[in-house]
Design an enzyme around this catalytic site. Structure first.
Site, PDB file in Angstrom:
ATOM      1  CG  ASN A  40      40.052  30.929  40.871  1.00 42.09           C
ATOM      2  OD1 ASN A  40      39.645  32.207  40.859  1.00 42.09           O
ATOM      3  ND2 ASN A  40      40.729  30.420  40.104  1.00 42.09           N
ATOM      4  CG  HIS A  68      40.046  29.110  36.224  1.00 40.33           C
ATOM      5  ND1 HIS A  68      41.166  28.330  35.771  1.00 40.33           N
ATOM      6  CD2 HIS A  68      40.699  30.130  36.519  1.00 40.33           C
ATOM      7  CE1 HIS A  68      42.259  28.816  35.723  1.00 40.33           C
ATOM      8  NE2 HIS A  68      42.089  30.152  36.130  1.00 40.33           N
ATOM      9  CG  HIS A 154      35.890  36.247  34.959  1.00 38.59           C
ATOM     10  ND1 HIS A 154      35.892  36.268  36.412  1.00 38.59           N
ATOM     11  CD2 HIS A 154      36.744  35.330  34.770  1.00 38.59           C
ATOM     12  CE1 HIS A 154      36.765  35.227  36.882  1.00 38.59           C
ATOM     13  NE2 HIS A 154      37.497  34.688  35.557  1.00 38.59           N
ATOM     14  CG  HIS A 179      40.204  37.117  35.253  1.00 34.95           C
ATOM     15  ND1 HIS A 179      40.496  35.498  35.111  1.00 34.95           N
ATOM     16  CD2 HIS A 179      41.387  37.190  34.376  1.00 34.95           C
ATOM     17  CE1 HIS A 179      41.628  35.130  34.419  1.00 34.95           C
ATOM     18  NE2 HIS A 179      42.060  36.397  34.045  1.00 34.95           N
ATOM     19  CG  HIS A 181      42.717  36.285  42.077  1.00 30.81           C
ATOM     20  ND1 HIS A 181      43.054  34.831  42.219  1.00 30.81           N
ATOM     21  CD2 HIS A 181      41.351  36.015  41.080  1.00 30.81           C
ATOM     22  CE1 HIS A 181      42.248  34.016  41.460  1.00 30.81           C
ATOM     23  NE2 HIS A 181      41.298  34.710  40.950  1.00 30.81           N
TER      24      HIS A 181
HETATM   25 FE   LIG Z   1      39.639  33.975  39.453  1.00 31.07          FE
HETATM   26 FE   LIG Z   2      39.283  33.968  35.935  1.00 33.28          FE
END
Ligand SMILES: [Fe+2]
Ligand SMILES: [Fe+2]
Length: 271
Positions: A40, A68, A154, A179, A181
């Site tokens: 991210n 991502h 993740h 993942h 956060h």
């Molecule tokens: Fe993330």
């Molecule tokens: Fe993620």
């Protein structure tokens, strides 16, 4: 070996925390090996080549990605020429890059880094993570040709993460989740010698909704109607992750400490 893992770097404030703290921590904590999740780091969505370079310059030895992985289109080509970036092993058979690789560490030592995506509550169906991990861990058994190994799991569900931890117990030095956060308070050494934490947390601004400026996520939760795009929150980030010491001969973890440095979260670290 002294290993630091840092969770999902979130946007500009996450990058700033990495460049501010990581060079100092590498020296102060005498780190041998640093792995950073960068999925991210660019505007909260993916990782550009330019920002990958910045993470390496700040002291990352390896950067992992996630669901991502390829949000920034230049990563499709960049990952082919930058072996220090690892994408999920079960992302897609068509994805460029690799999901596991052995890296050199100081003193001629070797570290395996792999990343795997879970299946529970994820937006896209990914291939079976357990058989993918099994193949990697059979190829690089703990106490064999690699001195240490780190698996980045993740996914959303803590249950799937814990199951992965136990699946790898005694077969990998570190299993750490990313993942969500949000850091979990369950850093421990499992019975077989694997250091484990369900989620490392993000390197981002915690005055937010999982790293995004809180106004738009709140609006969507309250009204169900989107009005603007999500943007990363911009206040000071907390570096979040896991510090692990391992035995070079057996690969087993001998010490594990949660890490939270700078920003808003209650502070933690090995020092
Ligand atoms: Fe993330
Ligand atoms: Fe993620």
């Amino acid at each position: 070996m002294k290993i630091l893992f840092l969770g999902d770097v979130m946007g500009r404030s996450g990058r700033a925390a990495i460049t501010t703290h990581l060079p100092r921590l590498r020296t102060e904590w005498r780190l041998d090996f640093v792995v950073v999740n960068g999925e991210n780091a660019t505007s909260g969505m993916g990782l550009s080549g330019e920002h990958a370079k910045l993470l390496f310059e700040a002291g990352a030895d390896v950067v992992t990605l996630g669901d991502h992985a390829f949000d920034q289109k230049d990563m499709l080509a960049y990952i082919e020429k930058e072996p220090r970036i690892i994408r999920p092993i079960n992302y897609s058979k068509a994805a460029p890059g690799v999901g596991a690789r052995v890296f050199p560490a100081p003193g001629g030592r070797k570290v395996l880094v792999a990343q795997v995506l879970g299946q529970v509550f994820m937006k896209r169906p990914f291939d079976d993570p357990f058989s993918a991990l099994d193949a990697v861990l059979r190829q690089y058994p703990m106490g064999g040709q690699v001195n240490a190994s780190l698996i980045d799991i993740h996914c959303e569900a803590t249950s799937e993460k814990m199951a992965t931890g136990h699946f790898c117990d005694g077969r990998a030095s570190i299993v750490v989740g990313t993942h969500t956060h949000v850091p979990t308070a369950d850093a421990m050494i499992l019975p077989g010698g694997t250091a484990y934490q369900s989620d490392a947390g993000m390197c981002g601004d915690y005055n937010s909704v999982i790293g995004m400026d809180k106004v738009e996520p709140l609006r969507r939760f309250i009204t169900g109607m989107p009005k603007a795009r999500f943007a990363p929150a911009a206040e000071e980030a907390t570096l979040s992750g896991l510090y692990v010491e391992t035995d070079d001969r057996t690969g087993k973890a001998t010490r594990v400490e949660m890490v939270r440095q700078g920003g808003r979260l209650a502070q933690a670290g090995p020092a």
